[in-house]
Design a protein around this motif. Sequence first.
Motif, PDB file in Angstrom:
ATOM      1  N   VAL A 169      15.956  20.915  51.525  1.00  0.00           N
ATOM      2  CA  VAL A 169      17.081  20.372  50.762  1.00  0.00           C
ATOM      3  C   VAL A 169      18.335  20.637  51.582  1.00  0.00           C
ATOM      4  N   VAL A 170      18.961  19.569  52.046  1.00  0.00           N
ATOM      5  CA  VAL A 170      20.152  19.738  52.879  1.00  0.00           C
ATOM      6  C   VAL A 170      21.279  18.859  52.352  1.00  0.00           C
ATOM      7  N   GLY A 171      22.492  19.224  52.710  1.00  0.00           N
ATOM      8  CA  GLY A 171      23.640  18.417  52.319  1.00  0.00           C
ATOM      9  C   GLY A 171      23.671  17.127  53.105  1.00  0.00           C
ATOM     10  N   THR A 207      23.338  19.206  59.449  1.00  0.00           N
ATOM     11  CA  THR A 207      22.395  20.318  59.473  1.00  0.00           C
ATOM     12  C   THR A 207      21.669  20.394  60.811  1.00  0.00           C
TER      13      THR A 207
END
Lengths: 213, 213
Positions: free
Chosen positions: A166-168, A173
Amino acid sequence: MSSAAQTSPSTAPTPSAAGSPALAGTSDTQGRLLEAAAEAFADRGFHATTTRDIAARAGLSPAGVYVHFKTKEELLYQLSLAGHLAALELLRSAVADHDSPADELRAIMTTFSRWHAEHYRVGRIVQYEFGNLTDEHRDEVLRLRKEIDAVARDVVTRGVASGEFVVGDVADTTLALLSMAIDVARWYDPEIRRTPEAIGAAYGELGLRLVGA
Amino acid sequence: MSSAAQTSPSTAPTPSAAGSPALAGTSDTQGRLLEAAAEAFADRGFHATTTRDIAARAGLSPAGVYVHFKTKEELLYQLSLAGHLAALELLRSAVADHDSPADELRAIMTTFSRWHAEHYRVGRIVQYEFGNLTDEHRDEVLRLRKEIDAVARDVVTRGVASGEFVVGDVADTTLALLSMAIDVARWYDPEIRRTPEAIGAAYGELGLRLVGA
DNA sequence: CCTACCGATCGGTAGG
DNA sequence: CCTACCGATCGGTAGG
């Protein structure tokens, strides 16, 4: 284990200046010159390094460099190219050897940061002397850099797609992940007590944290 | 907002070579020389930059540099010192303006990465030209670098103590946090569409992830 | 792979 | 702050 790109094991006496960018434990003159240049470029930078210094470190006369390399930049190019190829190959192998995005990411971060510690001289040349290449050489190496980025981004993208990560933002990232490993070449010093292996292991876990896995 | 260290607003005509490392929007000759040197050092590196180039960029004759600075290295030192002081001040303010380790860490990462984008030239000088300082100057700047590290490490340590953060190793994690922000100076390019503000915001969140908060 | 060397450039100084 | 200049060094080449 070796920093070298694949070298055709040509025992043939081809004294071509476009020879193999071996860099490993070679003891031939060309390899000695590359090692001498790697040390000097990494320690003092490309411009602060004289061809006389490289020649002396390799046990040659001041003009001895030019027997094997057309220019000083050619030496930088061979080192930069070999370094980029080695890094790309390392990342590709790390991905190939695992089969979930999380394991792949851990492997990528472990191997990439460890490589930047073990080969911090070549790492510095790869990361910081890039701008001293000729336009043609820089363009060529730039293609490899994009491939390196793509390998990492692909792992992150697949991890997000599978729900493991789960990344922005994938691009942010990926860049931050690579930054952590790349910056190892800047601060690493063989005098410190942390081993490249320990650094690799730590960064493998830090990478997973950054993607919420 | 400014990259400068505190400058005594001396309007007095003291032409001392030990003058203020202003760097901001100063239009005096010394400031112009520092700005010219910052551009040149960041773009080409310290050794590849000639004093003639710096002088020309500042609109002076080839020897004009030596009216204001004793040596080329003195120019590098002033820039490096001002940059380190600005970075340290920025981090201290970020900590002072918040009152939980999580908020402090977010602020540190936001401001530090944003600064490395906005001031990427000075950032590169700070991070990559460090080794070209004289021994005395390098020692002095090294003290500031240790203070910068200490500010960040202290935040991580307090976050772990309070239970807000969960990390494997404080030193590893602190180093990785700083690496992410520092590496911005390497890859940042004013041409890209991401703004320094957006980079800061993204890295603030990435920093929190790295400490499990 | 070496000796000898050149043309260019560079950091810094003298002397206004 | 400039003109004029010096001593040193450097990348690269000629010609074995």
